[in-house]
Scaffold this motif. Structure first.
Motif, PDB file in Angstrom:
ATOM      1  N   VAL A   6      12.593  21.122 -14.499  1.00  0.00           N
ATOM      2  CA  VAL A   6      12.917  20.581 -13.185  1.00  0.00           C
ATOM      3  C   VAL A   6      11.805  21.023 -12.239  1.00  0.00           C
ATOM      4  N   LYS A   7      11.278  20.104 -11.452  1.00  0.00           N
ATOM      5  CA  LYS A   7      10.131  20.400 -10.592  1.00  0.00           C
ATOM      6  C   LYS A   7      10.466  21.476  -9.566  1.00  0.00           C
ATOM      7  N   GLN A   8       9.474  22.372  -9.333  1.00  0.00           N
ATOM      8  CA  GLN A   8       9.670  23.444  -8.361  1.00  0.00           C
ATOM      9  C   GLN A   8       9.900  22.885  -6.957  1.00  0.00           C
ATOM     10  N   ALA A   9       9.252  21.789  -6.643  1.00  0.00           N
ATOM     11  CA  ALA A   9       9.427  21.194  -5.308  1.00  0.00           C
ATOM     12  C   ALA A   9      10.888  20.828  -5.064  1.00  0.00           C
ATOM     13  N   THR A  10      11.544  20.301  -6.102  1.00  0.00           N
ATOM     14  CA  THR A  10      12.961  19.932  -5.985  1.00  0.00           C
ATOM     15  C   THR A  10      13.821  21.166  -5.785  1.00  0.00           C
ATOM     16  N   ILE A  11      13.576  22.209  -6.577  1.00  0.00           N
ATOM     17  CA  ILE A  11      14.371  23.440  -6.473  1.00  0.00           C
ATOM     18  C   ILE A  11      14.175  24.090  -5.106  1.00  0.00           C
ATOM     19  N   ILE A 135      24.982  22.803  -9.266  1.00  0.00           N
ATOM     20  CA  ILE A 135      23.791  22.036  -8.894  1.00  0.00           C
ATOM     21  C   ILE A 135      22.703  22.222  -9.950  1.00  0.00           C
ATOM     22  N   GLY A 136      22.550  23.460 -10.434  1.00  0.00           N
ATOM     23  CA  GLY A 136      21.565  23.723 -11.489  1.00  0.00           C
ATOM     24  C   GLY A 136      21.856  22.938 -12.748  1.00  0.00           C
ATOM     25  N   ARG A 137      23.133  22.864 -13.142  1.00  0.00           N
ATOM     26  CA  ARG A 137      23.521  22.092 -14.324  1.00  0.00           C
ATOM     27  C   ARG A 137      23.233  20.611 -14.115  1.00  0.00           C
ATOM     28  N   ILE A 138      23.510  20.094 -12.907  1.00  0.00           N
ATOM     29  CA  ILE A 138      23.242  18.677 -12.624  1.00  0.00           C
ATOM     30  C   ILE A 138      21.747  18.387 -12.715  1.00  0.00           C
ATOM     31  N   LYS A 145      18.174  13.694 -19.230  1.00  0.00           N
ATOM     32  CA  LYS A 145      18.367  12.246 -19.321  1.00  0.00           C
ATOM     33  C   LYS A 145      17.040  11.513 -19.145  1.00  0.00           C
ATOM     34  N   GLN A 146      16.251  11.967 -18.189  1.00  0.00           N
ATOM     35  CA  GLN A 146      14.944  11.337 -17.954  1.00  0.00           C
ATOM     36  C   GLN A 146      14.024  11.550 -19.150  1.00  0.00           C
ATOM     37  N   GLU A 147      14.048  12.775 -19.710  1.00  0.00           N
ATOM     38  CA  GLU A 147      13.213  13.064 -20.879  1.00  0.00           C
ATOM     39  C   GLU A 147      13.630  12.217 -22.069  1.00  0.00           C
ATOM     40  N   SER A 148      14.953  12.059 -22.250  1.00  0.00           N
ATOM     41  CA  SER A 148      15.452  11.242 -23.355  1.00  0.00           C
ATOM     42  C   SER A 148      15.043   9.783 -23.190  1.00  0.00           C
TER      43      SER A 148
END
Length: 344
Positions: A6-11, A135-138, A145-148
């Motif tokens: 998950v991108k650091q910018a998002t976190i 939120i972390g799980r989401i 899902k995106q990777e798949s």
């Protein structure tokens, strides 16, 4: 396959937003004091707000990073173990953050926290922990899902390329089989040559048939492997041997076609085969899997290859069997573990 982070910018954005929301009561209190003209800008309240913002932001970032990235990318544990460790790690960060907040508060702000403030702090961080965990799980599920989706698109493209190559290189099988039959009739007096052509013909039929199936029984695969190793032994004679020890209960189980042949072919391709160093490949069943092993004696010169055989086999296993093969190198023995799939 490495997990997508998950991108650091998002976190950071989410952590900052939650820090602002969690500090909202203090912000409203300051606003009321400013609007009433009762706020001393040198007082405690002005120092308290940025202190809380920074602390809650760091706490939110740590919990999100742990639940969205670290626990999935760094540790390849089973699900129950990972959940247990993840729970303990969240609690540890929660307790550490609370302790540091309370210890540093009088040092940096010059006054002790009241019992009421400590209770409100515990309540705020507890609710934050619960929200941050979900939120972390989401975020992790969205990344998976995106990777798949990206992997599926890649596999579709690869499949189309393979189909195109097959069309380009297609040979009329009837022509080839008729040619092999004609060759057999020409060399019928030579028993070894006739046997060689028959094994070659059987191999080609099996390869054509396997293209129509994702899985074949282990019995069928071993029958094909016997023809393949016959051709190898014809070339290397007593410098090559294969030892197959598979229990009968495994023969009806299924594996992707040509899996065993690919591993034997790799052993022949990458290892020295000589009078002093003959190659022996061992294939045996153990604990619900098939193992293919050989002693490593790397060739000094290896022909140029695609180097995609083992990688493609791994991908086929994941797609067809939803399992992963295991490759090990221990005590100079190269070993590949192939899980079997129970026949429907």
């Amino acid at each position: 396959m490495a997990l997508k982070h998950v991108k650091q910018a998002t976190i950071i954005k989410i952590a900052l937003l939650l820090a602002i929301l969690a500090s909202l009561p203090k912000t409203i209190f300051l606003y009321d004091m400013i609007s009433q003209g009762n706020l001393d800008f040198s007082g405690l309240q002005i120092k308290d707000l940025p202190y809380r913002l920074v602390f809650i932001f760091l706490f939110s970032w740590a919990i999100l990073e742990l639940n969205a990235n670290i626990s999935y990318a760094r540790f390849k544990w089973s699900t129950p173990v990972r959940i247990s460790v993840l729970f303990l790690a969240n609690i540890a960060i929660f307790l550490m953050a609370l302790t540091m907040f309370k210890v540093l508060y009088p040092i940096l702000l010059g006054t002790e926290m009241t019992t009421r403030d400590k209770g409100f702090l515990n309540f705020t961080f507890g609710n934050l922990l619960i929200a941050l965990f979900f939120i972390g799980r989401i975020l992790r599920l969205q990344a998976d899902k995106q990777e798949s989706r990206i992997e599926n698109e890649h596999l579709k493209q690869q499949s189309l390329q393979n189909e195109l190559m097959a069309l380009k290189n297609q040979i009329d099988p009837h022509f080839l089989f008729n040619s092999l039959n004609s060759l057999t009739s020409l060399i019928r007096d030579n028993e070894k040559a006739t046997q060689f052509v028959r094994k070659l013909s059987f191999m080609y039929r099996y390869i054509l048939k396997s293209g129509e199936s994702d899985l074949v029984s282990l019995r069928e695969e071993l029958k094909f492997l016997e023809s393949y190793t016959y051709l190898i032994r014809t070339r290397y004679r007593d410098r090559f041997s294969i030892d197959i020890q598979i229990e009968d209960i495994f023969l009806q189980e299924e594996i992707p076609p040509l899996a065993l042949q690919l591993l034997v072919e790799n052993a022949v391709k990458h290892n020295e085969i000589s009078e002093t160093n003959p190659l022996e490949v061992k294939i045996y069943s153990k604990e619900g899997s098939i193992f293919v092993e050989n002693i490593m004696r790397p060739r000094t010169t290896i022909g140029e290859g695609t180097k995609h055989g083992l990688l493609n086999l791994k991908k086929r296993y994941i797609l067809v069997c939803h399992k992963e093969i295991t490759v090990r190198t221990e005590n100079n023995i190269f070993s590949v573990e192939l899980p079997v799939k129970t026949a429907a």
